[in-house]
Design an enzyme around this catalytic site. Structure first.
Site, PDB file in Angstrom:
ATOM      1  N   ASP A  54     -19.565  30.125 -24.894  1.00 43.15           N
ATOM      2  CA  ASP A  54     -20.191  28.814 -25.039  1.00 43.15           C
ATOM      3  C   ASP A  54     -19.939  28.383 -26.482  1.00 43.15           C
ATOM      4  O   ASP A  54     -19.680  29.211 -27.363  1.00 43.15           O
ATOM      5  CB  ASP A  54     -21.685  28.897 -24.720  1.00 43.15           C
ATOM      6  CG  ASP A  54     -22.244  27.557 -24.258  1.00 43.15           C
ATOM      7  OD1 ASP A  54     -21.616  26.518 -24.543  1.00 43.15           O
ATOM      8  OD2 ASP A  54     -23.300  27.546 -23.615  1.00 43.15           O
ATOM      9  N   TRP A  55     -20.012  27.085 -26.715  1.00 43.30           N
ATOM     10  CA  TRP A  55     -19.588  26.551 -28.004  1.00 43.30           C
ATOM     11  C   TRP A  55     -20.482  27.047 -29.135  1.00 43.30           C
ATOM     12  O   TRP A  55     -21.695  26.863 -29.115  1.00 43.30           O
ATOM     13  CB  TRP A  55     -19.573  25.028 -27.927  1.00 43.30           C
ATOM     14  CG  TRP A  55     -18.242  24.457 -27.515  1.00 43.30           C
ATOM     15  CD1 TRP A  55     -17.533  23.499 -28.168  1.00 43.30           C
ATOM     16  CD2 TRP A  55     -17.444  24.804 -26.367  1.00 43.30           C
ATOM     17  NE1 TRP A  55     -16.347  23.234 -27.502  1.00 43.30           N
ATOM     18  CE2 TRP A  55     -16.263  24.022 -26.394  1.00 43.30           C
ATOM     19  CE3 TRP A  55     -17.590  25.718 -25.316  1.00 43.30           C
ATOM     20  CZ2 TRP A  55     -15.257  24.109 -25.436  1.00 43.30           C
ATOM     21  CZ3 TRP A  55     -16.593  25.806 -24.346  1.00 43.30           C
ATOM     22  CH2 TRP A  55     -15.447  25.014 -24.418  1.00 43.30           C
TER      23      TRP A  55
END
Length: 515
Positions: free
Chosen positions: A228-229
């Site tokens: 995930d970012w």
């Protein structure tokens, strides 16, 4: 050239760079060896494609079809329909040059307070997994990859960057991992997105048990894991655990950590080679399946979104057969509530889609049924002020003079969002009071709810009809009209529990969790 040969020609610095995104939305390329980059874009119910890969894409994203959100899709319980939605999203990805759509989300709705519940299917692991597999197969049938997320036990938005999902093994496997297992075995997503949170004390991005032992060895996952970012905490530990690509690109910092770890003997270069091989396999597959000159089918997909919205609508109450509206008997219809002209059609956060068009119920109803009946409108409440009751008296007068009142109410956009959890499950006070007052003035009162997840309904016994329309997407107004006027039989089924009160929910005493 075979991928193994390519890997053998890469320098250590180039290998490290491939384990990192190039920028916000693309993977790294190596021009020297003609290794291309691919485009990733947010989903999961519509594309949020930034104008460039190095732009965040909030507000300036390209228009795309906003389909109903996952909580609505789940209410259909229809695998074929979900597959078709995936097909349409895959087609739009091809049209907009996207190689991997970041979805679906199959995390369990552990609590009704989860801020991102609108983006997940269900509290049931089997239903979530089966719907997720259908979605993935639909998207990937169009030569576009998916990213099954957020792996794993990501069930809270509060302090999500370090929250620990401290769950025993049996519960982890029987509930929280089951939807991922079903989706992996039945659909083989090209990528899986590792979550922000810790699971049993270890971050999802550096959890060897999850990423290697369970995902690859037990379930046979063949794709790549992306973070995930900004989710990775320890880059070297993440590589060692089986984490392929860090997103977004942070090359200057973390590439050097990988290089230094290999040179010092802390990290085996053979493991790096294995991860790079997996990455290049997906990259070249994606490039080989790209389609040229694909046009976005704006009209066709808008019509598809309308049909999906109608299938998701869930009839919660229909006393005295108040629905469907009979245009011969109900010739004067009161439309109450700002949502009828300013629809709540999607959630808040990274899944926010800029719709190709947006239907409004009042306008659409007048266009399609205005030659048969008369519509009167009253705003009823202000979305900008939950406690403004000044519009209720006028709404009462409009409702009292009609044959039937349709009250559009629910949750404003700020109530449900990625990054924050709800603190209660009540609708705004102005919505609740409006419904009760309209029910006193009009015996035929139907409430049309727009919300991504469960709400309390203190007025449930006061009204004749309740339609749960979820977050119905850009064509939701048309789907609602099709149900209200009897063109479509509402066949949606709850995929999550609607408690009478928050205290009745199992996670009530431990949500979002102690510090």
């Amino acid at each position: 050239m075979k991928i193994e040969q390519l890997v053998s020609q890469l320098t250590l610095e180039e290998k490290a760079s491939l384990l990192d995104g190039r920028d916000d939305w693309s993977t790294q390329s190596i021009d020297r060896l003609s290794i291309p980059w691919i485009w990733l874009a947010d989903g999961p119910h519509g594309l949020r494609r930034a104008p460039q890969t190095n732009k965040p894409g909030y507000g300036d994203q390209l228009p795309a079809t906003a389909f109903p959100t996952a909580s609505a899709l789940a209410a259909t319980w229809d695998l074929d329909l979900i597959y078709e939605v995936g097909q349409s999203l895959g087609e739009e990805s091809q049209a907009l040059g996207v190689n991997v759509l970041l979805g679906p989300g199959v995390n369990i709705k552990r609590s009704v307070l989860g801020g991102r519940n609108f983006e997940y299917f269900s509290e049931d692991p089997v239903l979530s997994g089966e719907l997720g597999a259908a979605f993935i197969n639909g998207v990937q049938s169009q030569g576009v990859g998916t990213s099954l997320k957020h792996y794993a036990a990501n069930n809270v938005e509060t302090r999500r960057m370090h929250m620990n999902s401290d769950v025993d093994d049996r519960t982890l496997h029987e509930i929280y991992l089951t939807p991922f297992e079903i989706a992996v075995k039945k659909a083989q997503p090209w990528t899986i997105m590792a979550s922000y949170n810790r699971i049993q004390g270890t971050y999802g991005t550096e959890n060897t048990e999850l990423l290697t032992e369970i995902l690859r060895k037990q379930w046979g996952f063949q794709g790549i894991v992306i973070s995930d970012w900004f989710a990775i905490v320890d880059r070297v530990a993440a590589v060692r655990a089986g984490m392929h690509v860090e997103m977004p690109g942070l090359n200057a910092v973390n590439d050097k950590l990988i290089i230094d770890a290999v040179n010092s003997g802390e990290l085996d270069e053979a493991l790096v080679d294995s991860l790079v091989t997996d990455i290049l396999t997906i990259v070249f597959r994606a490039k080989s399946l790209e389609k040229q000159d694909v046009e976005l089918d704006v009209d066709g997909h808008h019509g598809h979104a309308r049909r999906v919205a109608s299938e998701a609508i869930t009839l919660l109450k229909n006393r005295n057969n108040v629905l469907p509206v009979d245009t011969k008997r109900h010739t004067d219809i009161a439309i109450i509530g700002e949502f009828a002209v300013n629809p709540r059609f999607q959630g808040n956060g990274s899944s926010e889609v800029k719709p190709t068009r947006l239907d409004q119920f009042l306008e659409l109803a007048k266009r399609e049924y205005g030659d048969q009946v008369t519509f009167k409108y009253a705003q009823g409440y202000q979305l900008a002020d939950d406690d403004d009751f000044s519009l209720i008296d006028e709404a009462r007068r409009v409702a009292a003079s009609a044959d039937i009142a349709l009250v559009f109410a629910g949750l404003p956009l700020t109530y449900e969002s990625e990054g924050i959890d709800r603190t209660h499950i009540d609708m705004p006070a102005s919505h609740n009071r409006l419904i009760s007052e309209i029910a006193k003035a009009q015996e035929n009162t139907v409430v049309v709810l727009s919300n991504g997840s469960a709400v309390t309904m203190p007025w449930a016994d006061e009204v004749d009809g309740i339609l749960e329309t979820w977050l119905a997407g850009q064509a939701g107004a048309g789907g609602i009209a099709d149900v209200i006027f009897g063109k479509v039989n509402p066949s949606g089924k709850l995929a999550e529990t609607f408690p009478v009160r928050l205290a009745d929910t199992p996670a009530f005493f431990n949500f979002p969790g102690d510090q």
